[in-house]
Write a protein that holds these residues in place. Structure first.
Motif, short mmCIF file in Angstrom:
data_model
loop_
_atom_site.label_atom_id
_atom_site.label_comp_id
_atom_site.label_asym_id
_atom_site.label_seq_id
_atom_site.Cartn_x
_atom_site.Cartn_y
_atom_site.Cartn_z
N GLU A 45 6.27 52.57 -24.33
CA GLU A 45 7.09 52.02 -23.26
C GLU A 45 6.64 50.59 -23.03
O GLU A 45 5.50 50.33 -22.68
N LYS A 47 7.47 46.96 -21.04
CA LYS A 47 8.19 46.36 -19.91
C LYS A 47 8.10 44.85 -19.98
O LYS A 47 7.09 44.30 -20.41
N ASP A 48 9.16 44.18 -19.52
CA ASP A 48 9.16 42.72 -19.49
C ASP A 48 8.41 42.22 -18.27
O ASP A 48 7.79 43.00 -17.54
N THR A 52 11.22 45.56 -16.16
CA THR A 52 12.35 46.23 -16.79
C THR A 52 11.92 46.79 -18.14
O THR A 52 11.28 46.10 -18.92
N VAL A 53 12.27 48.03 -18.41
CA VAL A 53 11.90 48.67 -19.68
C VAL A 53 12.74 48.08 -20.81
O VAL A 53 13.96 47.95 -20.69
N VAL A 55 13.93 48.12 -24.95
CA VAL A 55 14.14 49.02 -26.08
C VAL A 55 14.45 48.19 -27.32
O VAL A 55 14.80 47.01 -27.21
N SER A 107 5.06 40.96 -24.21
CA SER A 107 6.18 41.27 -23.31
C SER A 107 6.04 40.61 -21.95
O SER A 107 7.04 40.43 -21.25
N LYS A 112 14.32 40.45 -19.83
CA LYS A 112 15.50 40.99 -20.49
C LYS A 112 16.69 40.11 -20.18
O LYS A 112 16.90 39.70 -19.04
#
Length: 113
Positions: A45, A47-48, A52-53, A55, A107, A112
């Motif tokens: 997993e 996150k930014d 926010t997750v 993919v 990240s 995102k």
């Protein structure tokens, strides 16, 4: 010739074994024999900077100027990067940036898009 299973990510029949892992030469996906795509991605997993997750395949924007070793100029804040690939490790995003080529990003320096 051995009967190797197709790549779980892109279904390519050209996977090969290296150091007890299977590797796909077409999409660079790595997996252990018997694992499905869901099992491999389930534990990862990312996150930014806003939480926010992310993919695989997302587009992200770089939030600060990032110096690049060997390059005369940094990657500027606001640069949009398309089709990211998530990987394990400190630099957990693999991508291609116009003018720089293949890069590994953290990240925490992207959001995102």
């Amino acid at each position: 010739m051995q009967n190797t299973p197709p790549c779980p990510a892109c279904n390519s029949p050209y996977g090969y074994e290296l150091d007890r892992k299977m590797i796909c030469p077409e999409c660079s996906f790595e997996w252990m024999l018997g694992e499905t795509l869901e099992e491999v991605v389930e534990g990862l997993e990312v996150k930014d900077s806003n939480g926010t997750v992310l993919v695989d395949g997302d587009a992200v924007t770089i939030i600060k100027d990032l110096p690049v070793k060997g390059a005369p100029k940094p990657i500027k804040a606001g640069t949009k990067v398309k089709s990211i690939r998530l990987v394990e490790g400190d630099h957990n995003i693999d991508c291609k940036i116009d003018g720089f080529g293949s890069m590994a990003l953290k990240s925490e320096f992207v959001k995102k898009a």
